[in-house]
Each structure stands twice: as C-alpha cells, then as structure tokens.
Design a protein around this motif. Structure first.
Motif, PDB file in Angstrom:
ATOM      1  N   LEU A  45      30.703 -37.694  20.794  1.00 26.32           N
ATOM      2  CA  LEU A  45      29.496 -37.661  19.965  1.00 26.32           C
ATOM      3  C   LEU A  45      28.321 -38.347  20.657  1.00 26.32           C
ATOM      4  O   LEU A  45      27.189 -37.848  20.618  1.00 26.32           O
ATOM      5  N   THR A  46      28.590 -39.462  21.303  1.00 22.55           N
ATOM      6  CA  THR A  46      27.536 -40.173  22.021  1.00 22.55           C
ATOM      7  C   THR A  46      26.985 -39.322  23.157  1.00 22.55           C
ATOM      8  O   THR A  46      25.765 -39.271  23.370  1.00 22.55           O
ATOM      9  N   ASP A  47      27.860 -38.631  23.875  1.00 19.11           N
ATOM     10  CA  ASP A  47      27.413 -37.745  24.950  1.00 19.11           C
ATOM     11  C   ASP A  47      26.563 -36.597  24.419  1.00 19.11           C
ATOM     12  O   ASP A  47      25.540 -36.242  25.016  1.00 19.11           O
ATOM     13  N   MET A  48      26.980 -36.019  23.283  1.00 18.33           N
ATOM     14  CA  MET A  48      26.206 -34.917  22.706  1.00 18.33           C
ATOM     15  C   MET A  48      24.828 -35.380  22.241  1.00 18.33           C
ATOM     16  O   MET A  48      23.821 -34.701  22.472  1.00 18.33           O
ATOM     17  N   ILE A  49      24.766 -36.545  21.621  1.00 21.13           N
ATOM     18  CA  ILE A  49      23.479 -37.075  21.166  1.00 21.13           C
ATOM     19  C   ILE A  49      22.595 -37.417  22.361  1.00 21.13           C
ATOM     20  O   ILE A  49      21.385 -37.157  22.355  1.00 21.13           O
ATOM     21  N   GLY A  50      23.189 -37.975  23.416  1.00 20.20           N
ATOM     22  CA  GLY A  50      22.432 -38.273  24.630  1.00 20.20           C
ATOM     23  C   GLY A  50      21.906 -37.013  25.289  1.00 20.20           C
ATOM     24  O   GLY A  50      20.780 -36.984  25.792  1.00 20.20           O
ATOM     25  N   ALA A  51      22.708 -35.951  25.275  1.00 18.50           N
ATOM     26  CA  ALA A  51      22.263 -34.686  25.865  1.00 18.50           C
ATOM     27  C   ALA A  51      21.106 -34.096  25.073  1.00 18.50           C
ATOM     28  O   ALA A  51      20.160 -33.551  25.651  1.00 18.50           O
ATOM     29  N   LEU A  52      21.171 -34.194  23.743  1.00 18.87           N
ATOM     30  CA  LEU A  52      20.053 -33.708  22.930  1.00 18.87           C
ATOM     31  C   LEU A  52      18.798 -34.533  23.192  1.00 18.87           C
ATOM     32  O   LEU A  52      17.692 -33.996  23.256  1.00 18.87           O
ATOM     33  N   GLY A  53      18.951 -35.840  23.329  1.00 17.43           N
ATOM     34  CA  GLY A  53      17.803 -36.705  23.594  1.00 17.43           C
ATOM     35  C   GLY A  53      17.204 -36.470  24.959  1.00 17.43           C
ATOM     36  O   GLY A  53      15.988 -36.568  25.143  1.00 17.43           O
ATOM     37  N   GLY A  54      18.040 -36.138  25.936  1.00 20.33           N
ATOM     38  CA  GLY A  54      17.554 -35.903  27.290  1.00 20.33           C
ATOM     39  C   GLY A  54      16.982 -34.519  27.499  1.00 20.33           C
ATOM     40  O   GLY A  54      16.395 -34.232  28.545  1.00 20.33           O
ATOM     41  N   ALA A  55      17.123 -33.635  26.520  1.00 18.29           N
ATOM     42  CA  ALA A  55      16.670 -32.263  26.684  1.00 18.29           C
ATOM     43  C   ALA A  55      15.201 -32.067  26.308  1.00 18.29           C
ATOM     44  O   ALA A  55      14.687 -30.971  26.425  1.00 18.29           O
ATOM     45  N   GLY A  56      14.548 -33.120  25.859  1.00 21.20           N
ATOM     46  CA  GLY A  56      13.125 -33.030  25.534  1.00 21.20           C
ATOM     47  C   GLY A  56      12.859 -32.164  24.322  1.00 21.20           C
ATOM     48  O   GLY A  56      13.478 -32.318  23.272  1.00 21.20           O
ATOM     49  N   LEU A  57      11.939 -31.223  24.466  1.00 21.59           N
ATOM     50  CA  LEU A  57      11.519 -30.381  23.355  1.00 21.59           C
ATOM     51  C   LEU A  57      12.661 -29.497  22.861  1.00 21.59           C
ATOM     52  O   LEU A  57      12.825 -29.307  21.655  1.00 21.59           O
ATOM     53  N   GLY A  59      15.833 -30.188  22.905  1.00 14.42           N
ATOM     54  CA  GLY A  59      16.712 -31.048  22.122  1.00 14.42           C
ATOM     55  C   GLY A  59      16.132 -31.354  20.752  1.00 14.42           C
ATOM     56  O   GLY A  59      16.859 -31.393  19.764  1.00 14.42           O
ATOM     57  N   LEU A  60      14.835 -31.544  20.686  1.00 13.13           N
ATOM     58  CA  LEU A  60      14.175 -31.809  19.405  1.00 13.13           C
ATOM     59  C   LEU A  60      14.263 -30.594  18.484  1.00 13.13           C
ATOM     60  O   LEU A  60      14.557 -30.724  17.294  1.00 13.13           O
ATOM     61  N   ILE A  61      14.050 -29.420  19.032  1.00 14.77           N
ATOM     62  CA  ILE A  61      14.161 -28.194  18.236  1.00 14.77           C
ATOM     63  C   ILE A  61      15.601 -27.994  17.767  1.00 14.77           C
ATOM     64  O   ILE A  61      15.846 -27.652  16.612  1.00 14.77           O
ATOM     65  N   THR A  62      16.565 -28.238  18.647  1.00 13.89           N
ATOM     66  CA  THR A  62      17.977 -28.106  18.282  1.00 13.89           C
ATOM     67  C   THR A  62      18.350 -29.093  17.187  1.00 13.89           C
ATOM     68  O   THR A  62      19.043 -28.731  16.225  1.00 13.89           O
ATOM     69  N   ALA A  63      17.890 -30.337  17.309  1.00 16.41           N
ATOM     70  CA  ALA A  63      18.173 -31.333  16.278  1.00 16.41           C
ATOM     71  C   ALA A  63      17.550 -30.922  14.945  1.00 16.41           C
ATOM     72  O   ALA A  63      18.163 -31.082  13.883  1.00 16.41           O
ATOM     73  N   GLY A  64      16.355 -30.365  14.977  1.00 24.51           N
ATOM     74  CA  GLY A  64      15.711 -29.888  13.758  1.00 24.51           C
ATOM     75  C   GLY A  64      16.466 -28.735  13.121  1.00 24.51           C
ATOM     76  O   GLY A  64      16.632 -28.677  11.902  1.00 24.51           O
ATOM     77  N   LEU A  65      16.957 -27.814  13.936  1.00 17.54           N
ATOM     78  CA  LEU A  65      17.744 -26.701  13.409  1.00 17.54           C
ATOM     79  C   LEU A  65      19.055 -27.181  12.797  1.00 17.54           C
ATOM     80  O   LEU A  65      19.465 -26.721  11.735  1.00 17.54           O
ATOM     81  N   LEU A  66      19.725 -28.117  13.468  1.00 16.24           N
ATOM     82  CA  LEU A  66      20.960 -28.652  12.932  1.00 16.24           C
ATOM     83  C   LEU A  66      20.718 -29.386  11.616  1.00 16.24           C
ATOM     84  O   LEU A  66      21.505 -29.276  10.676  1.00 16.24           O
TER      85      LEU A  66
END
Length: 72
Positions: A45-57, A59-66
């Motif tokens: 889970l920590t790796d997945m959250i870090g990958a979303l945070g490192g993906a920039g925009l 990752g932000l769009i993906t987090a919003g969709l989730l």
C-alpha cells in the motif's frame, strides 16, 4: 439487469476494501511475518501511494477517480 450487475460489482468492491483493511489490521497486530497473509500488505500500500504521489498530475487524476468510485 445492468443495475443488478452494478450492484454486484459494488458489493465485491466493498468486500475487497474490507479485506484489505482487515489485512492491514492483522499485519499491525502480528507484524509482517504473519504466516496467513500473502506478503507485506502495508509495504504494498505504501508503494502504491508513493507511486501515485510521484506521478504528478496523472497520479492526482487517478486519486480523484478512485475517490469518486469509492465515494458512492
């Protein structure tokens, strides 16, 4: 018929989220060496959250969709 399928998918998603939450609690209590868990759930889970945070925009769009998916 489509509403039945959608309801079924929502119930499976809720069950999956519940299982992940249970796995995190079990790992916190018993540690990462719990023999009945398949791997290190918290590290994944920590790796997945870090990958979303490192993906920039993206990752932000993906987090919003989730968020929108799980909010319903």
């Amino acid at each position: 018929m489509l509403s039945n399928v959608t309801g079924w998918i929502k119930k499976l998603t809720e069950a999956g989220v519940g299982l992940v939450a249970l796995a995190v609690v079990v790992q916190v209590i018993f540690g990462s060496s719990a023999s009945f868990l398949p791997g290190d759930v918290v590290a994944r889970l920590t790796d997945m959250i870090g990958a979303l945070g490192g993906a920039g925009l993206v990752g932000l769009i993906t987090a919003g969709l989730l968020y929108q998916i799980f909010k319903r």
